[in-house]
Design an enzyme around this catalytic site. Structure first.
Site, short mmCIF file in Angstrom:
data_model
loop_
_atom_site.label_atom_id
_atom_site.label_comp_id
_atom_site.label_asym_id
_atom_site.label_seq_id
_atom_site.Cartn_x
_atom_site.Cartn_y
_atom_site.Cartn_z
N GLU A 83 -15.24 33.69 -25.75
CA GLU A 83 -15.35 33.25 -24.36
C GLU A 83 -14.45 32.06 -24.05
O GLU A 83 -14.92 31.00 -23.64
CB GLU A 83 -16.81 32.96 -24.04
N GLU A 115 -21.32 41.59 -29.23
CA GLU A 115 -22.68 41.11 -28.96
C GLU A 115 -23.40 42.20 -28.18
O GLU A 115 -22.84 42.78 -27.25
CB GLU A 115 -22.67 39.82 -28.13
#
Ligand code: GAL
Length: 993
Positions: A423, A502
């Site tokens: 991210e 994820e």
């Protein structure tokens, strides 16, 4: 004005001074000394004016003492500040590369002895394995350099500053620095020297670095060595004693790849390692080599030519008392636990772990995606303006991080992929990292989820894609563009292997739907599985003012900005207790599938493994009647190769006529392993072999007794139509219960919902439940009717300011000599939401015999919900009342046992009440929860210690429960498992214990 003294904290350069190039973390026989232990310590709220403290004669007598490694905020009982938890938010203004003047700064000092015989060393090096976030280093008053990159190793050349005998080392550590912008991972901010500090003698003629790339093809091993050493170090000898291999290289140019002959390959399933030494006259390095070849072929990710499916966990380094300080014994047990739960892969979210962890991963067997220490998620807040990932001023910092990541851990066979970070948006600096990795290591692909369109990475990775979306990615047929991609970019992504870096956000009670993701992996070979978010809760052990211990989350330390309990999203609770979701995971990820074929009288054994056969397993069967063992034995199963199937005859099953008959087959370890003992179950399947039995119809007879206004029917006593006692003990109920203490998923207001549920996007189910008053239902009794054969009550249940209601009819009667309760629940029109449950609640005050345990025949042993049922098996179980609930960090719905047939409540071992459930006309059976608090009480507590003292046990019998989903970060409950308001019947037979 920032003082000149502290201007460097805003420097984007990753290191200064005598910082050395990154190299492998090697096991060498060169002399070294640990500088771990107690250091003198002083904490300042801002950067102190001068660095006098580094001078030799400085008197640090009034300083404190602190252990190294540690985080100062976890030492001294708050004297050195407190941890801060944020997920995405920066806990300082977004003003890159600057940080506030309020910048807690820890000064560390200690003396150390350098042995006299080290003076012959060519160089003396000081290594820091982890310091958060920026530090400067002095030795004997001489400034050596500085570095940032908290979870990365930094070595400094201190040769010119050290001398035999006593030395003084001083380190100044700043909590905040330019580097903090690159370390915005979802975790606690924990400053300090938190990994080892080591003084190392580098001998003349030593080996600076070694990289052994050990490949495997067609049964043969091959070693490609890279030796970093002066010419003077040669000859260098490589030995693999077990293979009889000895290579002597006279000069650097001699080092060429060579074949070692037949070897056993390394895999996560059979982590075969060979001991290797690489030696010069001056130094010998010990390595453990695993032969394996990683490759991407088309849209397949292969190791040793075979497709890998990641049954992975995102693993943070976190411990309730130590924070990110590594403890090898704990880490080994943690990894062994993963193996016991059928986990085969780790993503080191979101930074390199302690270097020893990779040794353990090599040894125990995991596919590791090794991630660089990088995240800039907080720039999302400003539309990614100024994101370092695309700013040339930060390029060197990015490259430095990647180099330190790869170089340190490049020798590990377990590492099969490099990840650039997490991210951090996208941009040129990430592309530059990928280019550098591609050039440096052609043997491992590059992963980075943020490269949505696939410009510079080798695998297509997503987080929290829903099941339908994952299916669209897996199937070739779909032409619909992928997220954030044009049609052309989508086409490019579809040429690559896919993984979910994820998924299955494990916050609180949940996730649901693990099995749906798993099913896709077996259907679409492009899908390579994924990594659950995440392995463990990050709670920090602390106490309330009155001394009650608890696991703290965001906000518990009075942080200015924080993200609450979003840090409690693991499959393990903070104290290492596996949650039911981990058991569910184990059942879903089982590497052997057992399928019953009653027609043929056979069971098929299918190995879903990567490459290992089933020779390490034994198969056992057992037959139970109503959960009671009647027969068992071993099942002779021939060895099944990976990817293959074998069929064997089913054992003989004696079918009972008055009880349910279940056959269970377990695949268990035949011998002890490094992570479990012989007999450990790795896969289970059950088959219902019950003879069909009709459920009894209603043909009531009664036996009323009426004394002083108390009406007695079997074991039940009523006053004015209300139940007051069962089997002689006070009881209230049954009352309609539609509420459950919202789970973290129920509380999420994310936009992520299935199309059919668009109405709830942006608003949580829990909010809607509260708006509809499900947590504050009131009752209006409409009638009580005593007939010859039953007591009937009719009630209207509704909430203040609501025009919707539920009609509840209860009918008490005697059936076959036993008390029967039938409850008909009928919602009015107009309910707009899903319901958390449709249940009835009985309150059982403690009196002299508190209900403190239960035994049941149904699904167990752990809690289960409609979309999380795979770990549950049909059997007879017992539990203390305490253990029926899970201690989620934030109290919420817990403890539901599905499909119960018989339930016995006990008090101090004595039976208090027996219930048996009659299936409804569609064969559905109720579930139950038994606990010390009502859903309303649980919903009001933010931590376990906030639950009130209780003098009552509460039994809720649920006709149905809503699923769990994973909406806290991901999809809501799948429509099939969402509970819509509907009519339900609950039928129970009750008897005294
Ligand atoms: C992801 C992130 C993780 C974690 C998770 C939610 O976006 O990569 O670090 O924050 O969400 O728990």
């Amino acid at each position: 004005m920032p003082s000149q003294n502290s201007a460097y904290v805003s420097d984007t350069a990753p290191g200064r001074g005598a910082l050395r190039a990154a190299r492998s973390w090697l096991h060498s026989d060169a002399p070294s000394r640990s500088l771990d232990g107690h250091w003198r310590f002083r904490l300042s709220p801002t950067v102190p004016a001068a660095a006098d403290f580094a001078a030799e004669g400085f008197d640090d007598g009034d300083w404190d003492s602190i252990p190294v490694p540690s985080h100062w905020v976890l030492q001294g009982d708050g004297a050195y500040g407190r941890p801060i938890y944020t997920n995405v938010q920066y806990p300082f203004p977004i003003d890159p590369p600057h940080v506030p003047d309020e910048n807690p700064t820890g000064d560390y000092r200690r003396h150390f002895d350098m042995p006299a015989d080290w003076s012959g060393a060519e160089r003396v090096v000081l290594r820091f394995d982890g310091v958060e976030s920026l530090f400067r280093l002095w030795v004997n008053g001489e400034e050596i350099g500085g570095a940032s990159g908290s979870r990365l190793a930094h070595e400094f050349d201190v040769t010119s500053a050290v001398r035999p005998g006593d030395n003084v080392v001083a380190v100044r550590v700043h909590q905040w620095s330019a580097a903090s912008y690159l370390e915005d991972q979802d975790q606690w901010w924990l400053p300090g020297i938190f990994r080892d500090v080591t003084l190392i003698a580098r001998p003349a003629g030593g080996i600076e670095d070694v990289w052994l790339r050990a490949g495997y093809e067609d049964g043969q091993g091959r070693i490609e060595a890279e030796i970093t050493a002066d010419a003077a170090a040669f000859p260098v000898t490589l030995r693999v004693p077990e293979l009889g291999v000895e290579r002597v290289w006279a000069a650097p140019d001699d080092v060429v790849p060579f074949d070692v002959g037949a070897v056993d390959p390394w895999s996560a399933e059979r982590p075969r390692l060979y001991d290797v030494t690489v030696s010069s006259a001056a130094e010998s390095i010990a390595l453990r080599v695993g032969f394996r070849t990683v490759e991407i072929r088309g849209d397949r990710f292969l190791v040793n030519g075979r497709r890998v499916v990641f049954h992975g966990m995102n693993r943070h380094e976190t411990h309730p008392e130590r924070g990110r300080v590594f403890d090898e014994e704990h880490a080994r047990e943690d990894l062994a636990r993963m193996k016991r739960f059928n986990v085969n892969a780790i993503r080191t979210s979101h930074y390199p772990p302690h270097p020893r962890l990779l040794d353990l991963a090599d040894e125990l067997g995991f596919w590791v995606v090794l991630e660089c220490d990088l995240e800039t998620h907080g720039f999302d807040k400003v539309g990614w303006t100024g994101n370092p990932s695309d700013d040339p001023a930060w390029r060197e910092a990015y490259l430095d991080r990647m180099r330190r990541t790869l170089e340190r851990d490049k020798n590990h066979p377990s590492v099969v992929m490099w990840s650039l970070g997490n991210e951090a948006g996208t941009g040129g600096n990430l592309a530059a990292m990928a280019a550098w990795v591609h050039a440096r290591d052609t043997g491992r692909p590059v992963h980075y989820e943020g490269d949505h369109t696939g410009e510079y990475t080798d695998v297509y990775s997503r987080m929290y894609a829903s099941v339908p979306e994952t299916e669209r990615i897996g199937s070739d047929g779909s032409r619909s563009p992928l997220m954030n991609c044009t049609p052309a970019q989508s086409a490019r992504q579809r040429t690559k292997p896919f993984l979910l870096c994820e998924y299955a956000h494990a916050m609180g009670n949940g996730p649901g739907a693990l099995d749906q993701y798993e099913a896709l992996v077996h259907e679409y070979p492009r899908l390579h599985g994924g990594f659950v978010w995440e392995w463990r809760d990050h709670g920090i052990l602390t106490t309330t003012p009155d001394g009650t211990p608890y696991y703290a989350y965001g906000g518990d330390f009075g942080e200015t900005v924080h993200d609450g309990n979003f840090v409690m999203d693991g499959m393990l609770l903070s104290d290492d207790v596996p949650t039911p979701s981990l058991h569910e995971y184990k059942a879903v990820a089982q590497p052997v599938r057992l399928t019953f074929d009653s027609g043929a009288g056979e069971v098929a054994v299918t190995s879903l493994r990567h490459s290992a056969d089933t020779s390490d397993l034994r198969f056992r069967w057992r037959v139970e009647h109503d959960g009671r063992l009647v027969d068992s034995g071993d099942l002779e199963v021939p060895v099944v190769a990976a990817g293959e199937s074998g069929r064997v005859p089913l054992p003989p099953v004696a079918v009972a006529h008055d009880a349910e008959t279940w056959l269970t087959v377990d695949a268990v370890l035949a011998a002890d392993t490094a992570w479990a003992s012989a007999g450990h179950v790795i896969a289970t399947a059950q088959q219902d072999r019950s003879a069909r039995r009709p459920s009894p119809g209603v043909r009531s007879r009664t036996d009323w007794r009426d004394t002083d206004g108390t009406l007695t029917l079997g074991i039940a006593e009523f006053v004015e139509g209300s139940l007051v006692r069962l089997a002689g003990r006070p009881v209230t109920g049954p009352r309609l219960e539609l509420f459950r203490a919202p789970t973290d998923n129920d509380e999420s207001a994310s936009e992520e919902v299935e199309e059919s549920d668009a109405a709830v996007a942006g608003v949580s189910q829990a909010t809607l439940w509260r708006e509809d008053g499900l947590d504050r239902l009131t009752v209006r009794r409409m009638s009580v009717e005593r007939t010859a054969d039953a007591l009937r009550t009719l009630s209207k249940v509704s909430a203040a300011n609501s025009g919707s209601w539920v009609t509840v009819e209860t009918v008490w009667s005697i059936e076959g000599g036993e008390l029967e309760l039938r409850v008909e629940i009928e919602p009015s029109r107009g309910w707009r939401t899903v319901w958390p449950r449709i249940g009835i609640r009985f309150d059982l005050p403690d009196g002299t015999a508190p209900v403190d345990a239960a035994e049941w025949f149904g699904l167990g042993p752990l809690e289960s919900y409609p979309d999380s049922l795979r770990a549950a098996r049909t059997g007879r179980f017992s539990s203390t009342l305490r253990d029926l609930s899970v201690d989620y960090a934030r109290p919420q719905e817990t403890g539901h046992r599905s499909q119960v047939r018989q339930l016995t409540l006990t008090s101090a071992g004595a039976e208090v009440l027996r219930l048996s459930a009659v299936p409804d006309t569609r064969g559905r059976r109720p579930g139950f929860t038994l606990g010390r608090h009502t859903p309303q009480q649980i919903a009001r507590a933010a931590h376990p210690f906030e639950l009130p003292d209780s003098t009552t046990s509460h039994l809720i019998v649920d006709a149905a429960q809503h699923g769990l989903g994973s909406r806290a970060c991901g999809p809501d409950v799948w429509p099939e498992f969402a509970l819509r308001p509907e009519s339900r019947t609950i039928r129970l037979r009750l008897s005294a214990g």
